[in-house]
Write an enzyme that holds these catalytic residues in place. Sequence first.
Site, PDB file in Angstrom:
ATOM      1  N   SER A 155       0.821  -1.209   0.000  1.00 39.16           N
ATOM      2  CA  SER A 155       0.000   0.000   0.000  1.00 39.16           C
ATOM      3  C   SER A 155       0.858   1.263   0.000  1.00 39.16           C
ATOM      4  O   SER A 155       1.979   1.270   0.509  1.00 39.16           O
ATOM      5  CB  SER A 155      -0.909  -0.001   1.223  1.00 39.16           C
ATOM      6  OG  SER A 155      -0.146  -0.187   2.389  1.00 39.16           O
TER       7      SER A 155
ATOM      8  N   GLN B  19       1.700   4.416   1.682  1.00 45.23           N
ATOM      9  CA  GLN B  19       1.557   4.604   3.116  1.00 45.23           C
ATOM     10  C   GLN B  19       2.529   5.631   3.664  1.00 45.23           C
ATOM     11  O   GLN B  19       3.471   6.052   2.998  1.00 45.23           O
ATOM     12  CB  GLN B  19       1.809   3.277   3.826  1.00 45.23           C
ATOM     13  CG  GLN B  19       3.173   2.680   3.509  1.00 45.23           C
ATOM     14  CD  GLN B  19       3.362   1.300   4.145  1.00 45.23           C
ATOM     15  OE1 GLN B  19       4.151   1.158   5.045  1.00 45.23           O
ATOM     16  NE2 GLN B  19       2.632   0.307   3.675  1.00 45.23           N
TER      17      GLN B  19
ATOM     18  N   HIS C 130       4.054   6.669   7.932  1.00 47.15           N
ATOM     19  CA  HIS C 130       3.963   6.315   9.344  1.00 47.15           C
ATOM     20  C   HIS C 130       3.962   7.580  10.182  1.00 47.15           C
ATOM     21  O   HIS C 130       4.703   8.513   9.901  1.00 47.15           O
ATOM     22  CB  HIS C 130       5.126   5.402   9.724  1.00 47.15           C
ATOM     23  CG  HIS C 130       5.220   4.204   8.829  1.00 47.15           C
ATOM     24  ND1 HIS C 130       4.257   3.226   8.823  1.00 47.15           N
ATOM     25  CD2 HIS C 130       6.102   3.868   7.863  1.00 47.15           C
ATOM     26  CE1 HIS C 130       4.575   2.325   7.910  1.00 47.15           C
ATOM     27  NE2 HIS C 130       5.683   2.690   7.307  1.00 47.15           N
TER      28      HIS C 130
ATOM     29  N   LYS D 231       6.882   4.795  13.838  1.00 45.77           N
ATOM     30  CA  LYS D 231       7.426   3.633  13.132  1.00 45.77           C
ATOM     31  C   LYS D 231       8.441   4.053  12.070  1.00 45.77           C
ATOM     32  O   LYS D 231       8.213   3.845  10.873  1.00 45.77           O
ATOM     33  CB  LYS D 231       6.276   2.834  12.498  1.00 45.77           C
ATOM     34  CG  LYS D 231       6.691   1.459  11.968  1.00 45.77           C
ATOM     35  CD  LYS D 231       5.507   0.775  11.294  1.00 45.77           C
ATOM     36  CE  LYS D 231       5.884  -0.575  10.714  1.00 45.77           C
ATOM     37  NZ  LYS D 231       5.637  -0.670   9.278  1.00 45.77           N
TER      38      LYS D 231
ATOM     39  N   GLU E 233      11.476   3.460   9.761  1.00 41.87           N
ATOM     40  CA  GLU E 233      11.978   2.173   9.289  1.00 41.87           C
ATOM     41  C   GLU E 233      13.113   2.338   8.303  1.00 41.87           C
ATOM     42  O   GLU E 233      13.225   3.357   7.627  1.00 41.87           O
ATOM     43  CB  GLU E 233      10.834   1.320   8.701  1.00 41.87           C
ATOM     44  CG  GLU E 233      10.000   2.016   7.647  1.00 41.87           C
ATOM     45  CD  GLU E 233       8.675   1.301   7.348  1.00 41.87           C
ATOM     46  OE1 GLU E 233       8.218   0.458   8.134  1.00 41.87           O
ATOM     47  OE2 GLU E 233       8.092   1.613   6.306  1.00 41.87           O
TER      48      GLU E 233
ATOM     49  N   HIS F 296       5.423   6.415   0.931  1.00 48.55           N
ATOM     50  CA  HIS F 296       6.231   5.379   0.279  1.00 48.55           C
ATOM     51  C   HIS F 296       5.396   4.135  -0.004  1.00 48.55           C
ATOM     52  O   HIS F 296       4.314   3.957   0.556  1.00 48.55           O
ATOM     53  CB  HIS F 296       7.455   5.013   1.122  1.00 48.55           C
ATOM     54  CG  HIS F 296       7.124   4.479   2.487  1.00 48.55           C
ATOM     55  ND1 HIS F 296       6.795   5.293   3.534  1.00 48.55           N
ATOM     56  CD2 HIS F 296       7.042   3.209   2.975  1.00 48.55           C
ATOM     57  CE1 HIS F 296       6.550   4.556   4.614  1.00 48.55           C
ATOM     58  NE2 HIS F 296       6.675   3.282   4.285  1.00 48.55           N
TER      59      HIS F 296
ATOM     60  N   ARG G 198      -2.732   4.221   5.417  1.00 44.57           N
ATOM     61  CA  ARG G 198      -2.726   3.768   4.020  1.00 44.57           C
ATOM     62  C   ARG G 198      -3.692   4.570   3.159  1.00 44.57           C
ATOM     63  O   ARG G 198      -4.714   5.036   3.639  1.00 44.57           O
ATOM     64  CB  ARG G 198      -3.146   2.295   3.927  1.00 44.57           C
ATOM     65  CG  ARG G 198      -2.298   1.362   4.709  1.00 44.57           C
ATOM     66  CD  ARG G 198      -2.777  -0.088   4.528  1.00 44.57           C
ATOM     67  NE  ARG G 198      -1.966  -0.985   5.348  1.00 44.57           N
ATOM     68  CZ  ARG G 198      -2.244  -1.272   6.612  1.00 44.57           C
ATOM     69  NH1 ARG G 198      -3.321  -0.791   7.167  1.00 44.57           N
ATOM     70  NH2 ARG G 198      -1.450  -2.074   7.303  1.00 44.57           N
TER      71      ARG G 198
ATOM     72  N   LYS H  68      -6.881  -3.180   2.467  1.00 42.57           N
ATOM     73  CA  LYS H  68      -7.020  -2.904   3.908  1.00 42.57           C
ATOM     74  C   LYS H  68      -7.659  -1.541   4.149  1.00 42.57           C
ATOM     75  O   LYS H  68      -7.938  -0.797   3.219  1.00 42.57           O
ATOM     76  CB  LYS H  68      -5.639  -2.937   4.572  1.00 42.57           C
ATOM     77  CG  LYS H  68      -4.997  -4.314   4.588  1.00 42.57           C
ATOM     78  CD  LYS H  68      -3.695  -4.256   5.355  1.00 42.57           C
ATOM     79  CE  LYS H  68      -2.887  -5.540   5.193  1.00 42.57           C
ATOM     80  NZ  LYS H  68      -1.508  -5.390   5.668  1.00 42.57           N
TER      81      LYS H  68
HETATM   82 ZN   LIG Z   1       6.289   1.614   5.599  1.00 41.01          ZN
END
Ligand SMILES: [Zn+2]
Length: 325
Positions: free
Chosen positions: A97, A99, A101, A124, A126, A260, A279, A285
């Site tokens: 997806s 998305q 964070h 989050k 990453e 991203h 998302r 989802k």
């Molecule tokens: Zn991500």
Amino acid sequence: KLEPAVQNYEWGVRGGGQSSLVARMANAQVAEEKPFAELWMGTHPKAPSVVLEDGWSGMVLGEFLRLNEVFMGSKAGMFGGDLPYLFKCLSVAKALSIQAHPDKTLAKLLHARDKPNYPDDNHKPELACAVTEFEGLCGFRKLDEIVENVGAVPELKELIGQDTVKLMESSLDKDAQSRAEALKQAFNMVMSSPEDRVKHQASKMVDRLKSSQKLRDVEELVLRINEQFPLDVGLFNIFFLNHVKLRPGQALFLGPNLPHAYLSGDCMEIMATSDNVVRAGFTPKFKDVATLCSMLDYERSGPAEIMEGEAREGMRVYAPPGHDF
Ligand SMILES: [Zn+2]
């Protein structure tokens, strides 16, 4: 020794033929037809790793670390006795997806408002490090490039609307804040378009591109992803986001509020212990378009920063900001 948890999300690489890195690394029965998407190594309650050591076998990692604090090292106190990070392996066959964070403040707010969709109150950040050739969308393109895409794609122009297109064009030689405002307005116009309008324009665009003699890279990508998510609003996002290709060993750091989507390949990924994802496209989802549009960092645009890592005594060291990992 640990038994990591496997996630069979539908975008994963099928286990058959050993082509999924996740399937190869998993200590599990590999079903040919099942997608092997993610392997989780950590204490996150959604899919904790299980300890496989004599005397402790079958215990979840979080419980083991609480009883054996010595394994947490000198920084145990900093994170309340839990691991601050979650380590994953990903095998991506199909786009994930689109998305972003949340940062810590927004994560707390979303969690308080909607626990089922935002299960954590943690941020989050990453870092994804490519194991094979790895491809994704990451961060907004330079505004000039987006304006060029809008000029070349009449269906996108239609969704954005004349006024906003003019605003984008006139902001090009203005300050960063005006450019960010124009980008925000254009992105919001696309994302908030009614679904039937999006599908109508996407269908016109796909038909036009399919009968085109010569396609630009971005248009080839749009047609390829259309096979996975026909007429999805995410197809129009591709014109806004950098298309990034990583060679094995190269990495991307995805901080808060950065849009991203991973597209293909295998990677190792490390993040703060969290599963908070906002998302907006390429997903069956829960979508939260309003939150995504309002949280994004529109001032940050331009080519994605690729981390090469630094060779050090038989290791390769990647040093993103923050202290979760
Ligand atoms: Zn991500």
